[in-house]
Design a protein around this motif. Structure first.
Motif, PDB file in Angstrom:
ATOM      1  N   ILE A  76       0.836  -1.202   0.000  1.00  0.00           N
ATOM      2  CA  ILE A  76       0.000   0.000   0.000  1.00  0.00           C
ATOM      3  C   ILE A  76       0.875   1.257   0.000  1.00  0.00           C
ATOM      4  CG2 ILE A  76      -1.638   1.346   1.395  1.00  0.00           C
ATOM      5  CD1 ILE A  76      -2.911  -1.323   2.181  1.00  0.00           C
ATOM      6  N   ARG A  77       1.935   1.241   0.785  1.00  0.00           N
ATOM      7  CA  ARG A  77       2.858   2.397   0.798  1.00  0.00           C
ATOM      8  C   ARG A  77       3.473   2.622  -0.582  1.00  0.00           C
ATOM      9  NH1 ARG A  77       5.999   1.673   6.536  1.00  0.00           N
ATOM     10  NH2 ARG A  77       4.300   2.465   7.820  1.00  0.00           N
ATOM     11  N   GLN A  78       3.877   1.547  -1.206  1.00  0.00           N
ATOM     12  CA  GLN A  78       4.496   1.654  -2.530  1.00  0.00           C
ATOM     13  C   GLN A  78       3.489   2.193  -3.548  1.00  0.00           C
ATOM     14  OE1 GLN A  78       5.954  -2.034  -4.009  1.00  0.00           O
ATOM     15  NE2 GLN A  78       6.932  -1.128  -5.792  1.00  0.00           N
ATOM     16  N   GLU A  79       2.256   1.716  -3.486  1.00  0.00           N
ATOM     17  CA  GLU A  79       1.227   2.192  -4.401  1.00  0.00           C
ATOM     18  C   GLU A  79       0.920   3.665  -4.152  1.00  0.00           C
ATOM     19  OE1 GLU A  79      -0.456   0.695  -7.035  1.00  0.00           O
ATOM     20  OE2 GLU A  79       1.167  -0.764  -6.786  1.00  0.00           O
ATOM     21  N   LEU A  80       0.854   4.070  -2.873  1.00  0.00           N
ATOM     22  CA  LEU A  80       0.599   5.476  -2.566  1.00  0.00           C
ATOM     23  C   LEU A  80       1.731   6.381  -3.061  1.00  0.00           C
ATOM     24  CD1 LEU A  80      -0.965   5.281   1.020  1.00  0.00           C
ATOM     25  CD2 LEU A  80      -2.094   5.981  -1.094  1.00  0.00           C
ATOM     26  N   ARG A  81       2.964   5.925  -2.894  1.00  0.00           N
ATOM     27  CA  ARG A  81       4.117   6.715  -3.386  1.00  0.00           C
ATOM     28  C   ARG A  81       4.050   6.879  -4.902  1.00  0.00           C
ATOM     29  NH1 ARG A  81       7.941   3.565   0.389  1.00  0.00           N
ATOM     30  NH2 ARG A  81       7.826   4.853   2.254  1.00  0.00           N
ATOM     31  N   SER A  82       3.728   5.762  -5.574  1.00  0.00           N
ATOM     32  CA  SER A  82       3.669   5.864  -7.038  1.00  0.00           C
ATOM     33  C   SER A  82       2.515   6.772  -7.470  1.00  0.00           C
ATOM     34  CB  SER A  82       3.549   4.491  -7.682  1.00  0.00           C
ATOM     35  OG  SER A  82       2.323   3.891  -7.342  1.00  0.00           O
ATOM     36  N   LEU A  83       1.398   6.741  -6.760  1.00  0.00           N
ATOM     37  CA  LEU A  83       0.290   7.661  -7.077  1.00  0.00           C
ATOM     38  C   LEU A  83       0.691   9.106  -6.823  1.00  0.00           C
ATOM     39  CD1 LEU A  83      -2.850   5.780  -5.713  1.00  0.00           C
ATOM     40  CD2 LEU A  83      -2.367   6.381  -8.074  1.00  0.00           C
ATOM     41  N   LEU A  84       1.401   9.355  -5.712  1.00  0.00           N
ATOM     42  CA  LEU A  84       1.861  10.720  -5.411  1.00  0.00           C
ATOM     43  C   LEU A  84       2.826  11.207  -6.494  1.00  0.00           C
ATOM     44  CD1 LEU A  84       2.354  10.668  -1.532  1.00  0.00           C
ATOM     45  CD2 LEU A  84       0.736  12.045  -2.833  1.00  0.00           C
ATOM     46  N   GLU A  85       3.701  10.322  -6.924  1.00  0.00           N
ATOM     47  CA  GLU A  85       4.640  10.707  -7.982  1.00  0.00           C
ATOM     48  C   GLU A  85       3.896  11.035  -9.272  1.00  0.00           C
ATOM     49  OE1 GLU A  85       7.423   7.502  -8.314  1.00  0.00           O
ATOM     50  OE2 GLU A  85       8.382   7.965  -6.397  1.00  0.00           O
ATOM     51  N   GLU A  86       2.899  10.241  -9.612  1.00  0.00           N
ATOM     52  CA  GLU A  86       2.110  10.505 -10.825  1.00  0.00           C
ATOM     53  C   GLU A  86       1.367  11.839 -10.700  1.00  0.00           C
ATOM     54  OE1 GLU A  86      -0.553   7.378 -12.012  1.00  0.00           O
ATOM     55  OE2 GLU A  86       1.029   5.877 -11.817  1.00  0.00           O
ATOM     56  N   LEU A  87       0.809  12.107  -9.523  1.00  0.00           N
ATOM     57  CA  LEU A  87       0.109  13.368  -9.315  1.00  0.00           C
ATOM     58  C   LEU A  87       1.057  14.560  -9.421  1.00  0.00           C
ATOM     59  CD1 LEU A  87      -2.360  12.518  -6.399  1.00  0.00           C
ATOM     60  CD2 LEU A  87      -2.936  13.123  -8.749  1.00  0.00           C
ATOM     61  N   GLU A  88       2.248  14.403  -8.841  1.00  0.00           N
ATOM     62  CA  GLU A  88       3.226  15.485  -8.934  1.00  0.00           C
ATOM     63  C   GLU A  88       3.661  15.707 -10.370  1.00  0.00           C
ATOM     64  OE1 GLU A  88       6.437  14.796  -6.224  1.00  0.00           O
ATOM     65  OE2 GLU A  88       5.147  14.949  -4.469  1.00  0.00           O
ATOM     66  N   GLU A  89       3.839  14.633 -11.120  1.00  0.00           N
ATOM     67  CA  GLU A  89       4.217  14.771 -12.527  1.00  0.00           C
ATOM     68  C   GLU A  89       3.109  15.457 -13.320  1.00  0.00           C
ATOM     69  OE1 GLU A  89       5.179  10.915 -14.047  1.00  0.00           O
ATOM     70  OE2 GLU A  89       6.986  10.743 -12.839  1.00  0.00           O
ATOM     71  N   GLN A  90       1.892  15.059 -13.015  1.00  0.00           N
ATOM     72  CA  GLN A  90       0.773  15.700 -13.708  1.00  0.00           C
ATOM     73  C   GLN A  90       0.668  17.170 -13.314  1.00  0.00           C
ATOM     74  OE1 GLN A  90      -2.755  13.494 -12.868  1.00  0.00           O
ATOM     75  NE2 GLN A  90      -2.225  11.822 -14.281  1.00  0.00           N
ATOM     76  N   LYS A  91       0.917  17.449 -12.051  1.00  0.00           N
ATOM     77  CA  LYS A  91       0.840  18.819 -11.568  1.00  0.00           C
ATOM     78  C   LYS A  91       1.948  19.663 -12.202  1.00  0.00           C
ATOM     79  CE  LYS A  91       0.175  21.100  -7.171  1.00  0.00           C
ATOM     80  NZ  LYS A  91       0.329  20.979  -5.729  1.00  0.00           N
ATOM     81  N   ASP A  92       3.176  19.094 -12.242  1.00  0.00           N
ATOM     82  CA  ASP A  92       4.292  19.812 -12.844  1.00  0.00           C
ATOM     83  C   ASP A  92       4.061  19.981 -14.337  1.00  0.00           C
ATOM     84  OD1 ASP A  92       5.515  20.021 -10.429  1.00  0.00           O
ATOM     85  OD2 ASP A  92       6.878  18.313 -10.742  1.00  0.00           O
ATOM     86  N   GLY A  93       3.575  18.968 -14.980  1.00  0.00           N
ATOM     87  CA  GLY A  93       3.338  19.043 -16.423  1.00  0.00           C
ATOM     88  C   GLY A  93       2.132  19.892 -16.744  1.00  0.00           C
ATOM     89  N   ALA A  94       1.140  19.941 -15.926  1.00  0.00           N
ATOM     90  CA  ALA A  94      -0.087  20.696 -16.182  1.00  0.00           C
ATOM     91  C   ALA A  94       0.101  22.175 -15.857  1.00  0.00           C
ATOM     92  CB  ALA A  94      -1.228  20.139 -15.361  1.00  0.00           C
ATOM     93  N   ALA A  95       0.960  22.525 -14.937  1.00  0.00           N
ATOM     94  CA  ALA A  95       1.154  23.913 -14.537  1.00  0.00           C
ATOM     95  C   ALA A  95       1.721  24.755 -15.680  1.00  0.00           C
ATOM     96  CB  ALA A  95       2.048  23.982 -13.318  1.00  0.00           C
ATOM     97  N   PRO A  96       2.750  24.346 -16.450  1.00  0.00           N
ATOM     98  CA  PRO A  96       3.231  25.184 -17.554  1.00  0.00           C
ATOM     99  C   PRO A  96       2.179  25.342 -18.626  1.00  0.00           C
ATOM    100  CG  PRO A  96       4.878  23.551 -16.962  1.00  0.00           C
ATOM    101  CD  PRO A  96       3.654  23.272 -16.172  1.00  0.00           C
ATOM    102  N   GLU A  97       1.400  24.319 -18.896  1.00  0.00           N
ATOM    103  CA  GLU A  97       0.386  24.436 -19.934  1.00  0.00           C
ATOM    104  C   GLU A  97      -0.680  25.423 -19.502  1.00  0.00           C
ATOM    105  OE1 GLU A  97      -1.192  20.635 -20.956  1.00  0.00           O
ATOM    106  OE2 GLU A  97       0.756  19.854 -21.502  1.00  0.00           O
ATOM    107  N   SER A  98      -1.066  25.344 -18.244  1.00  0.00           N
ATOM    108  CA  SER A  98      -2.091  26.273 -17.779  1.00  0.00           C
ATOM    109  C   SER A  98      -1.529  27.699 -17.762  1.00  0.00           C
ATOM    110  CB  SER A  98      -2.616  25.868 -16.396  1.00  0.00           C
ATOM    111  OG  SER A  98      -1.571  25.973 -15.440  1.00  0.00           O
TER     112      SER A  98
END
Length: 182
Positions: free
Chosen positions: A152-174
């Motif tokens: 569960i910890r590993q899955e949560l970390r990978s979800l957090l990483e995906e969210l951060e990547e989406q946030k970092d990638g979505a912020a310049p576009e916005s």
């Protein structure tokens, strides 16, 4: 007369045996085990050093008395080989052997019952052990499907990483969308 009528009423011959009152009330039996316990007590007593010492003292006293006492007070002649002593010892031996055999038979019966109880207990223990082993295997199989803490910890970390990547990638576009094109 009423008493006679009541007695005949109690003893019904047309009713099944278990349903009617007993015609003759059996006397209370003495414990049939009493003789068996007595034989075991005798067998145990004969196997003790005290019995052997007592028998030795008895024989020694017998021989001494019939050798050293005056001739008219003796009851067993040394000239005849202490015949009475020999007969007494033979009688004791003839009773001792069957008593010991009876005690051994009783012990064999107790051992047989104990062995049967041990066998049944072992079968129950084996059945319980097999049941518990099947339950442990079933729990292990069920736990393979359950997510562990580390998983569960590993899955949560990978979800957090995906969210951060989406946030970092979505912020310049916005940010580009807010700027005027030009």
């Amino acid at each position: 007369m009423a008493r006679n009528a009541r007695n005949t009423k109690d003893v019904r011959l047309d009713a099944p045996k278990g349903m009617r009152a007993p015609v003759l009330v059996p006397r209370r039996r003495q414990s049939s085990d009493r003789f068996g316990r007595f034989t075991e007590w005798i067998a145990r007593a004969m196997g003790t050093p005290w019995f052997l010492m007592g028998l030795t003292v008895f024989c020694f006293a017998w021989v001494l008395y019939n050798t050293l006492s005056p001739e008219d007070l003796r009851f067993d002649s040394a000239a005849l080989g202490f015949t009475a002593l020999t007969l007494i010892l033979s009688l004791q031996a003839s009773y001792a052997a069957p008593l010991i055999l009876l005690a051994q038979n009783r012990q064999d019966d107790r051992d047989r019952v104990q062995i049967e109880q041990d066998r049944q207990r072992s079968e129950r223990n084996l059945a319980d052990t097999e049941y518990l082993a099947r339950e442990v295997v079933a729990l292990r199989l069920a736990l393979k499907d359950v997510a562990s803490r580390d998983f569960i910890r590993q899955e949560l970390r990978s979800l957090l990483e995906e969210l951060e990547e989406q946030k970092d990638g979505a912020a310049p576009e916005s940010g580009r969308a807010d700027r005027p094109r030009g």
